[in-house]
Design an enzyme around this catalytic site. Sequence first.
Site, mmCIF file in Angstrom:
data_model
loop_
_atom_site.group_PDB
_atom_site.id
_atom_site.type_symbol
_atom_site.label_atom_id
_atom_site.label_comp_id
_atom_site.label_asym_id
_atom_site.label_seq_id
_atom_site.Cartn_x
_atom_site.Cartn_y
_atom_site.Cartn_z
ATOM 1 C CB CYS A 52 -0.776 13.125 2.669
ATOM 2 S SG CYS A 52 0.932 12.600 2.909
ATOM 3 C CG ASP A 89 5.299 2.682 1.262
ATOM 4 O OD1 ASP A 89 6.438 2.453 0.804
ATOM 5 O OD2 ASP A 89 4.760 3.804 1.196
ATOM 6 C CG HIS A 148 6.138 4.640 -1.994
ATOM 7 N ND1 HIS A 148 6.010 5.260 -0.768
ATOM 8 C CD2 HIS A 148 6.629 5.592 -2.848
ATOM 9 C CE1 HIS A 148 6.408 6.523 -0.852
ATOM 10 N NE2 HIS A 148 6.791 6.745 -2.111
#
Length: 432
Positions: free
Chosen positions: A261, A330, A365
Amino acid sequence: MKSLWRLRFYKYSHLLSNNIKMSHQKCFSSGAPRRYSYYVAPMIVAEPTRGLMDELIRLKITYLMPNRQVTLQSKLLSEDADWWEAYAHYVSDSEGIVRVSRDKSFGGTYKGQEPMGLIWSMKLAPGSRPGMRLRKKDVTVPYLITISVYDGWISRNFDKRAVLASVVLERFYMAPGVTRIELNEEPVIGTMFFPPGPGPFPAILDMWGGGGGLVEYRAALLASRGFATLALAYLGHKNVPQSLQTFDPNLFYFKPKCLVCISGSHYKGLLEGQPIILPDFHKDENKIKITEDGSVIWRNIPLPFPDDPKRMVQVDKIKCPMMLIFGEDDQNWPAPESAVEIQKVLKAAGKEHLLTTLAYPQTGHLIEPPYSPHFRKSKFKVPSSDKAVTVLWGGEAKPHSDAQEDSWKKILVFLEEHLVSHHPVAVTQSKL
């Protein structure tokens, strides 16, 4: 008098000071010698000139004047017809050589010893459309990157300066021998990539985030590294009917043996049975921050995480190894906060041993395959609307690039550890 033989050298009369002077004695039929001077033009040696996007390139520039200031530039034209470029300032050594893997850049789009700086530090060239992002659409053809060398340290108006030498690099996501098959039968819309050879192959399901569409380049690169990979279109794609643009936690055509992930969260942005991503987006607009230049920051939308279990992935039920990768800067999604919460939940469930966490400082990100340019901000279509905004993704170019390179290596090791053991003779590394 007739010459018995002839040598040919490139000669740039207007750039004699930049070329290496060579003397040679020329003999004529009369036997009388005469001495002439020739000039060897600089040369760029690239190894390899054709390679995969995650392969290191070794660049060497030869036949420069010793201890000479020169500028190296990289340039490519994207499929969106935008020019991207990077450049760096170097000084040749006592032999008139610059080795990019050895020597330091004194300025430009990057500084220091950076073997791949001319690739990862690429930015939109002056005059291009602002806010664009470099992403490969047709993975069957390579990026063509031109590397050029110029005299002196320059930072602009490259098109008005004489090129001393240049070479064209071909950079592929899809290696020769990889098979690409389009799937367009409900409920599976996507593209399947198979590595060369008879198989069987360990398989990967590759899904991207809220931008939707069908993104193939990471899947093609994974197939080039030995994994049969399905790039799945499940949201925001013309061939995916509205009835299928819902979250189905029980996809029947794959069985996870491990999870990777990247910049994700256990917060459900797409609820089960609903075709709308971030259904509470407009309710939470008060949590959106706007920077001075008008960029939006969305990372606070899910915070604090809701107590309603329907809004969160029940990570305590995960039974397979999972790798979480996130950037500590992020600005788009609360991936760092999610990683902390996921670790707590798994520890309470006695499953902390299943979790591998990779946290990268000064990283944003958009963690892409290695050497992809860094985008601190870019244009993005707002979910469930036709409105485009400039989103702040976060990160700084150098540490973000390091994170992409490091995480990709560790992803491949993680996948091999948990998937290849089931197909020990399957994985072959494709090369150009």
